[in-house]
Design an enzyme around this catalytic site. Structure first.
Site, PDB file in Angstrom:
ATOM      1  N   CYS A   1      34.894  37.634  47.373  1.00  0.00           N
ATOM      2  CA  CYS A   1      34.977  36.202  47.073  1.00  0.00           C
ATOM      3  C   CYS A   1      33.593  35.593  46.908  1.00  0.00           C
ATOM      4  O   CYS A   1      33.462  34.482  46.411  1.00  0.00           O
ATOM      5  CB  CYS A   1      35.751  35.469  48.163  1.00  0.00           C
ATOM      6  SG  CYS A   1      34.974  35.562  49.771  1.00  0.00           S
TER       7      CYS A   1
ATOM      8  N   ASP B   1      31.622  34.619  49.266  1.00  0.00           N
ATOM      9  CA  ASP B   1      31.286  33.636  50.302  1.00  0.00           C
ATOM     10  C   ASP B   1      30.255  34.202  51.275  1.00  0.00           C
ATOM     11  O   ASP B   1      30.226  35.404  51.544  1.00  0.00           O
ATOM     12  CB  ASP B   1      32.552  33.231  51.070  1.00  0.00           C
ATOM     13  CG  ASP B   1      33.483  32.413  50.186  1.00  0.00           C
ATOM     14  OD1 ASP B   1      33.095  32.140  49.040  1.00  0.00           O
ATOM     15  OD2 ASP B   1      34.574  32.059  50.647  1.00  0.00           O
TER      16      ASP B   1
ATOM     17  N   CYS C   1      34.643  29.054  51.137  1.00  0.00           N
ATOM     18  CA  CYS C   1      35.900  28.328  50.993  1.00  0.00           C
ATOM     19  C   CYS C   1      36.196  27.481  52.230  1.00  0.00           C
ATOM     20  O   CYS C   1      35.518  27.596  53.256  1.00  0.00           O
ATOM     21  CB  CYS C   1      37.030  29.321  50.767  1.00  0.00           C
ATOM     22  SG  CYS C   1      37.435  30.218  52.272  1.00  0.00           S
TER      23      CYS C   1
ATOM     24  N   CYS D   1      38.639  35.443  55.677  1.00  0.00           N
ATOM     25  CA  CYS D   1      37.648  34.405  55.991  1.00  0.00           C
ATOM     26  C   CYS D   1      37.343  34.422  57.491  1.00  0.00           C
ATOM     27  O   CYS D   1      36.194  34.236  57.908  1.00  0.00           O
ATOM     28  CB  CYS D   1      38.154  33.031  55.574  1.00  0.00           C
ATOM     29  SG  CYS D   1      38.986  33.012  53.975  1.00  0.00           S
TER      30      CYS D   1
HETATM   31 FE1  FES Z   1      36.276  34.410  51.032  1.00  0.00          FE
HETATM   32 FE2  FES Z   1      37.330  32.429  52.305  1.00  0.00          FE
HETATM   33  S1  FES Z   1      37.801  33.056  50.293  1.00  0.00           S
HETATM   34  S2  FES Z   1      35.666  33.655  52.922  1.00  0.00           S
END
Ligand code: FES
Length: 127
Positions: free
Chosen positions: A33, A35, A59, A103
């Protein structure tokens, strides 16, 4: 889809920011993702997590889980705080949708990475 607690921590994240005098900093990312989470720990001479802050580029669930993770380890001993699991974070937030569980894993990893950095610094200081 999200619990009230998740929304509340997303809207009012606790312990956001940086700690200039941190003695343990951990940064982790999720390649899928994209992040990124950075966790700052200030551990005192008694081995207590005196302060903790985080910065998350990610996110909403990443923000909420890192916020909850900081709340769960603040004031704890190193031993207690290191036992933090993503499951405990998810439970404290009254659950997360399955697609968002990773996450919470990121939050656990960020905390562990910060402790690893703290221990590394401590070892180096003893050399
Ligand atoms: Fe990757 Fe939340 S979508 S940490």
């Amino acid at each position: 889809m999200y619990s009230e607690k998740v929304m509340e921590h997303f809207n009012n994240p606790r312990n956001v920011g940086e700690l200039p005098d941190a003695n343990g900093v951990g940064e982790v990312g999720n390649a899928r993702c994209g992040d990124i989470m950075r966790m700052y720990l200030k551990i005192n001479d008694d081995g207590i997590v005196e302060d903790v802050k985080f910065k998350t580029f990610g996110c909403g669930a990443a923000v909420a889980t890192s916020s909850m993770a900081t709340e769960l380890i603040k004031g704890k001993t190193i031993e207690e705080a290191k036992k933090l699991t993503n499951k405990a974070v998810v439970e404290a937030l009254d659950g997360l949708p399955p697609a968002k569980l990773h996450c919470s894993v990121l939050a656990e990893e960020a905390v562990q990475a910060a402790f690893a950095d703290y221990e590394k610094r401590k070892q180096e200081a003893q050399k």
